[in-house]
Write an enzyme that holds these catalytic residues in place. Structure first.
Site, PDB file in Angstrom:
ATOM      1  N   SER A 147      35.203  32.797  38.165  1.00 57.80           N
ATOM      2  CA  SER A 147      36.648  33.042  38.096  1.00 57.80           C
ATOM      3  C   SER A 147      37.063  34.461  38.476  1.00 57.80           C
ATOM      4  O   SER A 147      38.265  34.761  38.494  1.00 57.80           O
ATOM      5  CB  SER A 147      37.181  32.728  36.696  1.00 57.80           C
ATOM      6  N   LYS A 152      39.723  34.778  41.067  1.00 59.08           N
ATOM      7  CA  LYS A 152      41.165  34.774  40.808  1.00 59.08           C
ATOM      8  C   LYS A 152      41.808  36.146  41.030  1.00 59.08           C
ATOM      9  O   LYS A 152      43.036  36.247  41.093  1.00 59.08           O
ATOM     10  CB  LYS A 152      41.432  34.249  39.400  1.00 59.08           C
ATOM     11  N   SER A 159      42.577  32.417  32.700  1.00 57.23           N
ATOM     12  CA  SER A 159      41.752  31.877  33.789  1.00 57.23           C
ATOM     13  C   SER A 159      41.886  30.370  33.963  1.00 57.23           C
ATOM     14  O   SER A 159      40.899  29.663  34.187  1.00 57.23           O
ATOM     15  CB  SER A 159      40.282  32.250  33.541  1.00 57.23           C
TER      16      SER A 159
END
Length: 427
Positions: free
Chosen positions: A107, A110, A162
């Site tokens: 993640s 992101k 997230s």
């Protein structure tokens, strides 16, 4: 009329003959002056201002600089498979362990999703959720098909907790599709200077061909934290918002523990997948230094805390061992350069710019210059005739152009004729 023309023709003939005679003599005189100055110029010692404002002798690039050898970093006993520490202001890598190996990044993806959305979208945009976005796996906010959200709210959901479903909803809104948004992410990565990064998803779930390196992830984060809105989002403790049509309420809280355990921390993003392991990109601003670190594959369950200890070691290393020093200062009087066939035999040169960097006591800094001994006229003020090269640990870090201080015209026949006419006081 004939009586007037004849004296004029005779005078012109005499001047023409005298011009050729004196042209050669004048040329020989200037050539001799040129040779004398040439010997003087070769004897000059080249100096520039450097560290601590001391004069440092610069080597001609014909002189060799020791070949690059692997930098010996301290053994910090990190858990991460790949790690890097970067000076966010200069982009210089201060530490890396397998920092250029392509690895999955979970993640931490992101970070790029957020920065592309901030640059390409409008924070007040209304995002409509698709069926595909609503069915993405956990970690998820639980958005439903057909619901509508303000883009700004979704970015807080994306970065604080997230949420994978939110990442897809943002991607589809900005890029038209996940594939279209991935192209935007990859284009941005190239623009930032990444060569070993490729995005397939906006959320970082494991996918073939989805990878980066610790060094390039640090580079992406260094770019992102320069965006004030990005910092505002990633540093928010809690964010409350509602779905547009129904008013369904949500509250998301920041899961970046590093913000609370390290003085001066300003982010950035956690991540985990079965393939990537625990990942974290951190950023610290302290003592006028801005450092960014990345750890990839920093343990697997149950070792959730490894990423925090790895990041703490990296940041302490940067803060304790690197300080700003003036590496280079420009000069108005660099070196005289000879001008072949010019109305003047030489011209001065100058170097603009300065360089201040975070360096450690073990960093080896060398200076070389590339500049010809002679340039041909005409040469114009401000023209680059060479470069000062700054070497750090055996590799060129940057260059500064060496420029001509004044214009020197070509010594052609018209110039010589003009000089001869002045000698005869005909002009």
């Amino acid at each position: 009329m004939k009586k007037k023309i004849l004296p004029i023709v005779v005078t012109m003939f005499i001047l023409y003959f005298a011009s050729f005679t004196h042209y050669k003599a004048l040329g020989n005189k200037l050539d001799q002056e040129y040779k004398n100055i040439q010997n003087q110029v070769k004897a000059e010692e080249v100096k520039i201002k450097g560290i601590d404002d001391k004069n440092i002798t610069v080597k001609d690039s014909k002189d060799t600089v020791p070949e690059s050898t692997p930098v010996e970093y301290p053994n910090m006993k990190l858990h991460a498979i790949g790690s890097a520490l970067m000076d966010a202001d200069s982009g210089r890598v201060l530490y890396e362990k397998k920092g250029n190996d392509p690895l999955p990044m979970a993640s931490t993806t992101k970070i790029m999703t957020c920065i592309v959305a901030l640059e390409k979208g409008n924070l007040e945009d209304v995002v409509t959720v698709s069926k595909y976005a609503s069915t993405r796996p956990a970690v998820k906010l639980g958005i439903r098909e057909g619901e509508q959200y303000i883009l700004k709210d979704l970015l807080y959901s994306l970065m604080l907790e997230s949420h994978n479903d939110v990442a897809v909803a943002i991607a589809e809104h900005i890029g038209g599709s996940v594939q279209g948004f991935a192209k935007m992410m990859n284009d941005k990565a190239k623009e930032i200077g990444c060569k070993n990064t490729h995005f397939v998803t906006p959320n970082g779930l494991d996918a073939n061909g989805h990878y980066t390196t610790a060094v390039e992830l640090s580079k992406i984060a260094s770019y992102a934290i320069k965006n004030e809105q990005f910092i505002k989002i990633t540093n928010e403790p809690i964010w409350n918002f509602s779905e547009v049509k129904t008013g369904r309420k949500f509250a998301v809280s920041n899961k970046d523990r590093f913000l609370y355990i390290f003085e001066g921390a300003i982010g950035v993003k956690t991540g985990f997948t079965g393939k990537a392991g625990y990942c974290f990109v951190g950023a610290v601003k302290r003592n006028n230094k801005t450092l960014v670190s990345a750890v990839l594959g920093s343990g697997w369950p149950p070792n959730k805390s490894y990423k925090w200890s790895d990041t703490t070691k990296l940041m302490n290393y940067g803060l304790d061992n690197f300080d700003y020093k003036t590496i280079f200062e420009g000069t108005d009087d660099f070196q005289t350069i000879m001008v072949e066939n010019g109305i003047e035999s030489t011209t001065d040169t100058y170097v603009e710019g300065d360089l201040e960097l975070l360096v450690s006591k073990s960093d080896k800094i060398d200076y070389t210059y590339d500049m010809p001994e002679v340039v041909k006229a005409p040469i114009y003020k401000g023209s680059a005739v060479g470069y000062i090269n700054i070497w750090i640990n055996g590799e060129i870090y940057t260059k500064f152009p060496i420029r001509v201080s004044k214009t020197v015209a070509e010594r052609d026949f018209n110039y010589c004729l003009d000089q001869i006419m002045k000698m005869y006081k005909l002009k």
